[in-house]
Write a protein that holds these residues in place. Sequence first.
Motif, PDB file in Angstrom:
ATOM      1  N   LYS A   3       0.847  -1.193   0.000  1.00  0.00           N
ATOM      2  CA  LYS A   3       0.000   0.000   0.000  1.00  0.00           C
ATOM      3  C   LYS A   3       0.882   1.242   0.000  1.00  0.00           C
ATOM      4  O   LYS A   3       2.071   1.192   0.306  1.00  0.00           O
ATOM      5  N   ARG A   4       0.273   2.371  -0.333  1.00  0.00           N
ATOM      6  CA  ARG A   4       0.979   3.654  -0.297  1.00  0.00           C
ATOM      7  C   ARG A   4       0.474   4.457   0.905  1.00  0.00           C
ATOM      8  O   ARG A   4      -0.734   4.694   1.037  1.00  0.00           O
ATOM      9  N   LEU A  35       8.153   0.472  10.566  1.00  0.00           N
ATOM     10  CA  LEU A  35       7.136  -0.572  10.623  1.00  0.00           C
ATOM     11  C   LEU A  35       6.347  -0.629   9.321  1.00  0.00           C
ATOM     12  O   LEU A  35       6.035  -1.719   8.826  1.00  0.00           O
ATOM     13  N   PHE A  36       6.037   0.528   8.753  1.00  0.00           N
ATOM     14  CA  PHE A  36       5.330   0.541   7.467  1.00  0.00           C
ATOM     15  C   PHE A  36       6.182  -0.108   6.381  1.00  0.00           C
ATOM     16  O   PHE A  36       5.691  -0.906   5.583  1.00  0.00           O
ATOM     17  N   LYS A  37       7.449   0.246   6.341  1.00  0.00           N
ATOM     18  CA  LYS A  37       8.330  -0.308   5.318  1.00  0.00           C
ATOM     19  C   LYS A  37       8.544  -1.811   5.517  1.00  0.00           C
ATOM     20  O   LYS A  37       8.587  -2.578   4.544  1.00  0.00           O
ATOM     21  N   GLU A  42       4.873   1.418   0.783  1.00  0.00           N
ATOM     22  CA  GLU A  42       5.618   2.598   0.353  1.00  0.00           C
ATOM     23  C   GLU A  42       5.261   3.758   1.277  1.00  0.00           C
ATOM     24  O   GLU A  42       4.090   3.964   1.607  1.00  0.00           O
ATOM     25  N   VAL A  43       6.261   4.523   1.704  1.00  0.00           N
ATOM     26  CA  VAL A  43       6.042   5.665   2.587  1.00  0.00           C
ATOM     27  C   VAL A  43       6.560   6.924   1.905  1.00  0.00           C
ATOM     28  O   VAL A  43       7.718   6.991   1.500  1.00  0.00           O
ATOM     29  N   VAL A  44       5.701   7.923   1.765  1.00  0.00           N
ATOM     30  CA  VAL A  44       6.067   9.210   1.179  1.00  0.00           C
ATOM     31  C   VAL A  44       5.872  10.282   2.248  1.00  0.00           C
ATOM     32  O   VAL A  44       4.803  10.369   2.859  1.00  0.00           O
ATOM     33  N   LEU A  45       6.902  11.093   2.482  1.00  0.00           N
ATOM     34  CA  LEU A  45       6.839  12.150   3.479  1.00  0.00           C
ATOM     35  C   LEU A  45       6.481  13.480   2.829  1.00  0.00           C
ATOM     36  O   LEU A  45       7.026  13.827   1.780  1.00  0.00           O
ATOM     37  N   ALA A  46       5.572  14.207   3.466  1.00  0.00           N
ATOM     38  CA  ALA A  46       5.161  15.523   2.982  1.00  0.00           C
ATOM     39  C   ALA A  46       4.993  16.457   4.166  1.00  0.00           C
ATOM     40  O   ALA A  46       4.812  16.025   5.306  1.00  0.00           O
ATOM     41  N   LYS A 221       1.115  -0.354  13.993  1.00  0.00           N
ATOM     42  CA  LYS A 221       0.687  -1.739  13.771  1.00  0.00           C
ATOM     43  C   LYS A 221      -0.815  -1.811  13.530  1.00  0.00           C
ATOM     44  O   LYS A 221      -1.287  -2.633  12.736  1.00  0.00           O
ATOM     45  N   THR A 222      -1.574  -0.943  14.206  1.00  0.00           N
ATOM     46  CA  THR A 222      -3.026  -0.920  13.987  1.00  0.00           C
ATOM     47  C   THR A 222      -3.351  -0.502  12.558  1.00  0.00           C
ATOM     48  O   THR A 222      -4.217  -1.104  11.902  1.00  0.00           O
TER      49      THR A 222
END
Length: 230
Positions: A3-4, A35-37, A42-46, A221-222
């Motif tokens: 997921k993104r 944890l997401f990775k 995919e993790v995008v920072l904004a 984790k949730t």
Amino acid sequence: MSKRILMVLTSHEDMGLSGKKTGNWFDEVATPYYLFKQAGHEVVLASPKGGSAPIDPFSYDEMFMTENTHKFLKDPAAMRDLSNTSVLRNINYRSFDAAFFPGGYGQLWDLANDSFALQMIQDLIYTNKHVALICHAPAILRDVKKPNGEPLVKGMNVTGFSNSEDDELSLSRHLLFQLETALKEKGANYQRSEKNWVPKVVVDGYLITGQNPATSPFIAKTLIEQLAKV
């Protein structure tokens, strides 16, 4: 399935006129990031201004540092992500599966008053996408609306940094507003742990909120568990 996740950070680093510095709470960025990775997402920072997002200096204190914050500091890719956040308004948030907001006092000054962020939260929730906010980030919900114009949190179960936790840090007088009070005034069913600094996560539909820094791994984790159900 991957997921993104859009991780939205504050760009604000000054706590009013107090002379104190603030920003994003480091472990609330680092632990969910990893944890997401690790879950394959995919993790995008904004952030509102883009570029380097400030970290609250207090969260560098060794008593608040964790395995993940130490790892983050030594991780060139992670530090590059933090130093080069995308401008939030340039993001097509509809292409993401979820949004995650780390906490920090800076959120009270910029994101809580950012019309783009407020509209984004409404749009994501009402298109059945998860929004997770931890610590002071649930303050951003204060002015988010339902499509009918009512406060989003009216009648919803939420948590976030409590007034007594603000008071214990002797910072209440420096704040624009206190999260607990503001959400209750908007009709939220505010919930908290029995004691300060004890983790608590509250899930209400597609909205996930966490109370304090200790909640960091639990809210991450949730969100991962909720995304797995989609």
